[in-house]
Scaffold this motif. Structure first.
Motif, PDB file in Angstrom:
ATOM      1  N   GLY A  27      -7.446  14.639  -6.286  1.00 20.25           N
ATOM      2  CA  GLY A  27      -6.160  15.116  -6.813  1.00 20.25           C
ATOM      3  C   GLY A  27      -5.045  15.018  -5.796  1.00 20.25           C
ATOM      4  O   GLY A  27      -5.228  15.403  -4.639  1.00 20.25           O
ATOM      5  N   CYS A  28      -3.886  14.496  -6.224  1.00 21.11           N
ATOM      6  CA  CYS A  28      -2.698  14.485  -5.366  1.00 21.11           C
ATOM      7  C   CYS A  28      -1.460  14.406  -6.246  1.00 21.11           C
ATOM      8  O   CYS A  28      -1.440  13.661  -7.229  1.00 21.11           O
ATOM      9  N   ALA A  29      -0.420  15.186  -5.873  1.00 20.09           N
ATOM     10  CA  ALA A  29       0.819  15.193  -6.660  1.00 20.09           C
ATOM     11  C   ALA A  29       1.814  14.142  -6.167  1.00 20.09           C
ATOM     12  O   ALA A  29       2.829  13.910  -6.815  1.00 20.09           O
ATOM     13  N   LEU A  30       1.529  13.557  -5.007  1.00 20.22           N
ATOM     14  CA  LEU A  30       2.400  12.490  -4.513  1.00 20.22           C
ATOM     15  C   LEU A  30       1.834  11.137  -4.940  1.00 20.22           C
ATOM     16  O   LEU A  30       0.657  11.050  -5.345  1.00 20.22           O
ATOM     17  N   GLN A  31       2.663  10.133  -4.841  1.00 18.73           N
ATOM     18  CA  GLN A  31       2.185   8.773  -5.104  1.00 18.73           C
ATOM     19  C   GLN A  31       2.779   7.859  -4.036  1.00 18.73           C
ATOM     20  O   GLN A  31       3.679   7.054  -4.319  1.00 18.73           O
ATOM     21  N   CYS A  32       2.293   8.020  -2.828  1.00 21.94           N
ATOM     22  CA  CYS A  32       2.845   7.244  -1.722  1.00 21.94           C
ATOM     23  C   CYS A  32       2.577   5.755  -1.944  1.00 21.94           C
ATOM     24  O   CYS A  32       1.449   5.374  -2.291  1.00 21.94           O
ATOM     25  N   LYS A  33       3.601   4.963  -1.692  1.00 14.90           N
ATOM     26  CA  LYS A  33       3.458   3.522  -1.936  1.00 14.90           C
ATOM     27  C   LYS A  33       2.415   2.897  -1.015  1.00 14.90           C
ATOM     28  O   LYS A  33       1.853   1.865  -1.326  1.00 14.90           O
ATOM     29  N   TYR A  34       2.183   3.526   0.136  1.00  9.70           N
ATOM     30  CA  TYR A  34       1.230   2.942   1.086  1.00  9.70           C
ATOM     31  C   TYR A  34      -0.143   3.611   1.018  1.00  9.70           C
ATOM     32  O   TYR A  34      -0.998   3.380   1.865  1.00  9.70           O
ATOM     33  N   CYS A  35      -0.360   4.475   0.027  1.00 11.23           N
ATOM     34  CA  CYS A  35      -1.600   5.259  -0.044  1.00 11.23           C
ATOM     35  C   CYS A  35      -2.834   4.347   0.029  1.00 11.23           C
ATOM     36  O   CYS A  35      -2.924   3.364  -0.702  1.00 11.23           O
ATOM     37  N   HIS A  36      -3.773   4.700   0.903  1.00  8.04           N
ATOM     38  CA  HIS A  36      -4.997   3.889   0.949  1.00  8.04           C
ATOM     39  C   HIS A  36      -6.139   4.552   0.172  1.00  8.04           C
ATOM     40  O   HIS A  36      -7.252   4.062   0.195  1.00  8.04           O
ATOM     41  N   ASP A  39      -7.428   6.147  -5.469  1.00  7.82           N
ATOM     42  CA  ASP A  39      -8.503   6.624  -6.356  1.00  7.82           C
ATOM     43  C   ASP A  39      -8.725   8.130  -6.215  1.00  7.82           C
ATOM     44  O   ASP A  39      -9.542   8.704  -6.939  1.00  7.82           O
ATOM     45  N   THR A  40      -7.993   8.782  -5.309  1.00  2.81           N
ATOM     46  CA  THR A  40      -8.091  10.250  -5.207  1.00  2.81           C
ATOM     47  C   THR A  40      -6.988  10.944  -6.011  1.00  2.81           C
ATOM     48  O   THR A  40      -6.964  12.167  -6.077  1.00  2.81           O
ATOM     49  N   TRP A  41      -6.049  10.199  -6.557  1.00  2.00           N
ATOM     50  CA  TRP A  41      -4.881  10.831  -7.190  1.00  2.00           C
ATOM     51  C   TRP A  41      -5.242  11.678  -8.412  1.00  2.00           C
ATOM     52  O   TRP A  41      -4.714  12.757  -8.620  1.00  2.00           O
ATOM     53  N   GLU A  42      -6.118  11.151  -9.253  1.00  2.00           N
ATOM     54  CA  GLU A  42      -6.421  11.789 -10.542  1.00  2.00           C
ATOM     55  C   GLU A  42      -7.182  13.111 -10.327  1.00  2.00           C
ATOM     56  O   GLU A  42      -8.278  13.131  -9.793  1.00  2.00           O
ATOM     57  N   THR A  75      -9.446  16.753   3.519  1.00  2.00           N
ATOM     58  CA  THR A  75      -8.337  15.831   3.320  1.00  2.00           C
ATOM     59  C   THR A  75      -8.395  15.342   1.873  1.00  2.00           C
ATOM     60  O   THR A  75      -8.960  16.010   1.025  1.00  2.00           O
ATOM     61  N   GLY A  76      -7.778  14.244   1.590  1.00  2.00           N
ATOM     62  CA  GLY A  76      -7.801  13.832   0.176  1.00  2.00           C
ATOM     63  C   GLY A  76      -7.300  12.428  -0.017  1.00  2.00           C
ATOM     64  O   GLY A  76      -7.463  11.593   0.852  1.00  2.00           O
ATOM     65  N   GLY A  77      -6.554  12.402  -1.167  1.00  2.00           N
ATOM     66  CA  GLY A  77      -6.050  13.446  -2.025  1.00  2.00           C
ATOM     67  C   GLY A  77      -5.314  14.556  -1.258  1.00  2.00           C
ATOM     68  O   GLY A  77      -4.988  14.420  -0.094  1.00  2.00           O
ATOM     69  N   GLU A  78      -5.080  15.629  -1.990  1.00  2.00           N
ATOM     70  CA  GLU A  78      -4.391  16.756  -1.371  1.00  2.00           C
ATOM     71  C   GLU A  78      -5.242  18.020  -1.509  1.00  2.00           C
ATOM     72  O   GLU A  78      -5.365  18.578  -2.608  1.00  2.00           O
ATOM     73  N   THR A 105      -2.995  17.940   5.255  1.00  2.00           N
ATOM     74  CA  THR A 105      -2.224  18.163   4.026  1.00  2.00           C
ATOM     75  C   THR A 105      -0.896  17.417   4.030  1.00  2.00           C
ATOM     76  O   THR A 105      -0.300  17.209   5.092  1.00  2.00           O
ATOM     77  N   ASN A 106      -0.433  17.064   2.818  1.00  2.00           N
ATOM     78  CA  ASN A 106       0.906  16.485   2.704  1.00  2.00           C
ATOM     79  C   ASN A 106       1.967  17.592   2.666  1.00  2.00           C
ATOM     80  O   ASN A 106       3.160  17.310   2.618  1.00  2.00           O
ATOM     81  N   GLY A 107       1.537  18.861   2.661  1.00  2.00           N
ATOM     82  CA  GLY A 107       2.473  19.986   2.723  1.00  2.00           C
ATOM     83  C   GLY A 107       3.239  20.245   1.440  1.00  2.00           C
ATOM     84  O   GLY A 107       4.116  21.105   1.414  1.00  2.00           O
ATOM     85  N   LEU A 128       4.075  14.338   7.619  1.00  2.00           N
ATOM     86  CA  LEU A 128       5.489  14.254   7.237  1.00  2.00           C
ATOM     87  C   LEU A 128       5.780  12.787   6.928  1.00  2.00           C
ATOM     88  O   LEU A 128       5.745  11.941   7.807  1.00  2.00           O
ATOM     89  N   LYS A 129       6.041  12.516   5.654  1.00  2.00           N
ATOM     90  CA  LYS A 129       6.133  11.113   5.218  1.00  2.00           C
ATOM     91  C   LYS A 129       7.475  10.495   5.577  1.00  2.00           C
ATOM     92  O   LYS A 129       7.544   9.345   5.980  1.00  2.00           O
ATOM     93  N   GLN A 130       8.547  11.250   5.337  1.00  2.00           N
ATOM     94  CA  GLN A 130       9.893  10.715   5.535  1.00  2.00           C
ATOM     95  C   GLN A 130      10.857  11.895   5.478  1.00  2.00           C
ATOM     96  O   GLN A 130      10.783  12.713   4.566  1.00  2.00           O
TER      97      GLN A 130
HETATM   98  S1  SF4 Z   1      -3.426  10.941  -0.880  1.00  2.00           S
HETATM   99 FE1  SF4 Z   1      -1.987  11.149   0.842  1.00  2.00          FE
HETATM  100  S2  SF4 Z   1      -1.140   9.088   1.118  1.00  2.00           S
HETATM  101 FE2  SF4 Z   1      -2.119   9.158  -0.920  1.00  2.00          FE
HETATM  102  S3  SF4 Z   1      -0.468   9.703  -2.337  1.00  2.00           S
HETATM  103 FE3  SF4 Z   1      -1.451  11.597  -1.726  1.00  2.00          FE
HETATM  104  S4  SF4 Z   1      -0.266  12.313   0.030  1.00  2.00           S
HETATM  105 FE4  SF4 Z   1       0.238  10.184  -0.267  1.00  2.00          FE
END
Ligand code: SF4
Length: 239
Positions: A27-36, A39-42, A75-78, A105-107, A128-130
């Motif tokens: 699970g993650c609420a962000l969608q970073c363009k560089y996310c590696h 598959d953890t987002w959902e 870690t994650g995901g978030e 954490t992405n905070g 801290l992404k940006q």
């Molecule tokens: S898992 Fe990390 S890098 Fe990927 S979208 Fe979430 S915060 Fe961003």
């Protein structure tokens, strides 16, 4: 109580001090363009595991973690999306083996939501992404105000923090933004380390496997010189 787990690594060496059990949470609420790890987002994917099941995976390696000054990193995901579950897991790791606990954490989290978890967390790795608000939204699909607030809260309560920043050419390497980022980091009282992580393309195949278009297809990886320049700018801003 069960958590949604993407995967785990029993011999992590880059997410906190020493050798660590690294738990990748779903699970993650962000969608970073560089996310590696897209598959953890959902939030509803992954494997559901009980705390006892995870403790059984940790147990055989506890001596390595203890002897190396390591522990467990979530870690994650978030991971803060599953804060109550993680709080119980960390508390148990401390109680049984005295393990050091780290939260990567992405905070993007209300401090009140993470209270119980932070009480049993020894170190926060805060990504801290940006610092630029508009570019942050373009890069991650979310605003950075909550993240800055979370960082300030960690400073107020004196929680030990390592800052992580991914250097992405064309996205996070603007001189003004890096100076501003340094200024923000300099305003926090609890930062003991800054990890500047060069953007890499190791997760591209996951985007392809998931049938998603990779948004940074033409983005180069930064050179050593560019990384050194970025570090200098952040350090200048911190002073
Ligand atoms: S898992 Fe990390 S890098 Fe990927 S979208 Fe979430 S915060 Fe961003």
């Amino acid at each position: 109580m069960k958590g949604r787990i993407h995967s785990f690594d029993t011999f992590g060496t880059v997410d906190g001090p020493g050798i660590r059990f690294v738990l990748f949470m779903q699970g993650c609420a962000l969608q970073c363009k560089y996310c590696h790890n897209p598959d953890t987002w959902e939030m509803h994917a992954g494997r559901q595991m009980k705390i006892e099941e995870i403790l059984r995976e940790i147990e055989p390696y506890v001596e390595y973690y203890q002897r190396s000054g390591g522990g467990i990193t979530a870690t994650g995901g978030e991971p803060t999306l599953q804060a109550p579950f993680l709080a119980r897991l960390f508390a148990e790791c401390r109680k049984r083996w005295g393990l050091h606990t780290a939260l990567d954490t992405n905070g993007f989290c209300e401090p009140s939501h993470a209270q119980e978890l932070l009480n049993v967390t020894d170190l926060v790795l805060l990504d801290l992404k940006q610092i630029n608000p508009e570019t942050h939204i373009a890069l991650t699909a979310q605003p950075n105000d909550p993240i800055k607030r979370f960082g300030q809260y960690l400073s107020e309560i004196g929680k030990p923090v390592w800052i992580r920043h991914v250097l992405v050419p064309g996205w996070t390497d603007d001189a003004k933004d890096l100076l501003e980022l340094g200024k923000f980091i300099g305003s926090l009282r609890n930062v003991s380390k800054l990890e500047l992580l060069p953007y890499h393309r190791m997760g591209v195949h996951k985007w392809q496997q998931m049938g998603k278009e990779y948004p940074l297809e033409h983005c180069p990886v930064p050179t050593d010189h560019e990384v050194a320049r970025a570090r200098d700018l952040i350090e200048q801003g911190r002073k």
